[in-house]
Design a protein around this motif. Structure first.
Motif, PDB file in Angstrom:
ATOM      1  N   ALA A 198      37.925   3.353  24.433  1.00  0.00           N
ATOM      2  CA  ALA A 198      39.354   3.497  24.717  1.00  0.00           C
ATOM      3  C   ALA A 198      39.593   4.216  26.043  1.00  0.00           C
ATOM      4  CB  ALA A 198      40.031   4.258  23.580  1.00  0.00           C
ATOM      5  N   GLN A 199      38.720   5.187  26.359  1.00  0.00           N
ATOM      6  CA  GLN A 199      38.886   5.958  27.594  1.00  0.00           C
ATOM      7  C   GLN A 199      38.482   5.162  28.826  1.00  0.00           C
ATOM      8  OE1 GLN A 199      36.738   9.658  27.615  1.00  0.00           O
ATOM      9  NE2 GLN A 199      37.511  10.283  29.616  1.00  0.00           N
ATOM     10  N   PHE A 200      37.467   4.296  28.670  1.00  0.00           N
ATOM     11  CA  PHE A 200      36.972   3.510  29.803  1.00  0.00           C
ATOM     12  C   PHE A 200      37.018   2.034  29.433  1.00  0.00           C
ATOM     13  CE2 PHE A 200      34.640   7.583  29.914  1.00  0.00           C
ATOM     14  CZ  PHE A 200      35.091   8.056  31.130  1.00  0.00           C
ATOM     15  N   PRO A 201      38.213   1.457  29.374  1.00  0.00           N
ATOM     16  CA  PRO A 201      38.311   0.037  28.992  1.00  0.00           C
ATOM     17  C   PRO A 201      37.744  -0.854  30.090  1.00  0.00           C
ATOM     18  CG  PRO A 201      40.425   0.849  29.761  1.00  0.00           C
ATOM     19  CD  PRO A 201      39.518   2.046  29.692  1.00  0.00           C
ATOM     20  N   ALA A 202      37.439  -2.083  29.716  1.00  0.00           N
ATOM     21  CA  ALA A 202      36.982  -3.056  30.701  1.00  0.00           C
ATOM     22  C   ALA A 202      38.059  -3.248  31.765  1.00  0.00           C
ATOM     23  CB  ALA A 202      36.664  -4.384  30.019  1.00  0.00           C
TER      24      ALA A 202
END
Length: 242
Positions: free
Chosen positions: A34-38
């Motif tokens: 969630a913090q580093f989405p694609a």
């Protein structure tokens, strides 16, 4: 039965998140996902360079002015924290488990572009024999194998061969990069390429010189279309990774 066994093994042997180390069943835990989405930023459909907001689906000025040999590029993430660390851990640290995560995120990016169409064959960018012996593996092939399974296509590790050893692209700039990869690839069997959509798989795309040269070789051998499938794309001002 196979699914039950896989779930049981996952519960018994938790996989630590590659970013935060939290035990879990996936390489990327839900909070980190969630913090580093694609990457969802607009990108040139040809070279995957970033575009201004609202520019989805249009080619960048560089690709309009001088069309590269490849037809499209899909990149899962930008080459930036935390993904750049994972790329280096795979490439130079032998963390082969990262390749499965890269393939998963890249497959998601491919599915998010349905108009692209799945390639008929995936070809990992080949390494020279010296580099392969030194590293012990080809990171592009390690990504291509799970990616092929996820996309339901076939990987062809020997579709192209590197017939000359080259210097690392990260040490070169501009014209020296182009000269470094000129005439280094060969296609042993034209029949496997002719009339087909070929997907070139690599961990990082920087200047695009290597991918462009390989795409040009495929086109000369009759490929109908060539698409780059890369995990990470460097920003235009920081193209320092081969």
């Amino acid at each position: 039965m196979a699914t039950v066994t896989a779930n049981l093994l996952a519960a018994l042997l938790p996989c630590p998140c590659v970013l935060c180390g939290m035990p879990g069943r996936e390489a990327l835990c839900p909070p980190c996902r969630a913090q580093f989405p694609a990457d969802g930023a607009p990108r040139c459909p040809v070279c995957a360079d970033p575009l201004p907001p609202g520019s989805h689906g249009v080619a960048c000025g560089a690709c309009v002015t001088r069309r590269p040999a490849f037809d499209a590029t899909v990149a899962a993430v930008p080459y930036a924290l935390p993904w750049d660390r994972l790329v280096l851990e795979l490439k130079f640290g032998g963390q082969l488990a990262h390749a499965r995560l890269f393939a998963e995120l890249l497959a998601g990016a491919v599915r998010a572009a349905p108009a692209l169409g799945a390639p008929a064959l995936l070809c990992p960018v080949p390494l020279g024999t010296g580099r392969l012996a030194e590293r012990g593996f080809n990171q592009a092939l390690e990504i291509a194998r799970p990616l092929a399974r996820l996309l339901g296509v076939r990987v062809a590790p020997r579709l192209a061969e590197r017939v000359q050893e080259t210097s690392a692209q990260s040490r070169l700039h501009g014209g020296r990069r182009r000269a470094n990869v000129a005439h280094v690839f060969a296609v042993p069997d034209r029949a496997l390429v002719e009339g087909r959509h070929i997907g070139i798989v690599d961990d990082v795309m920087s200047s695009g010189q290597t991918l462009g040269e390989l795409a040009a070789v495929f086109k000369r051998h009759g490929a109908a279309r060539v698409t780059n499938l890369v995990f990470a794309r460097t920003p235009p001002h920081s193209q320092r990774v081969s």
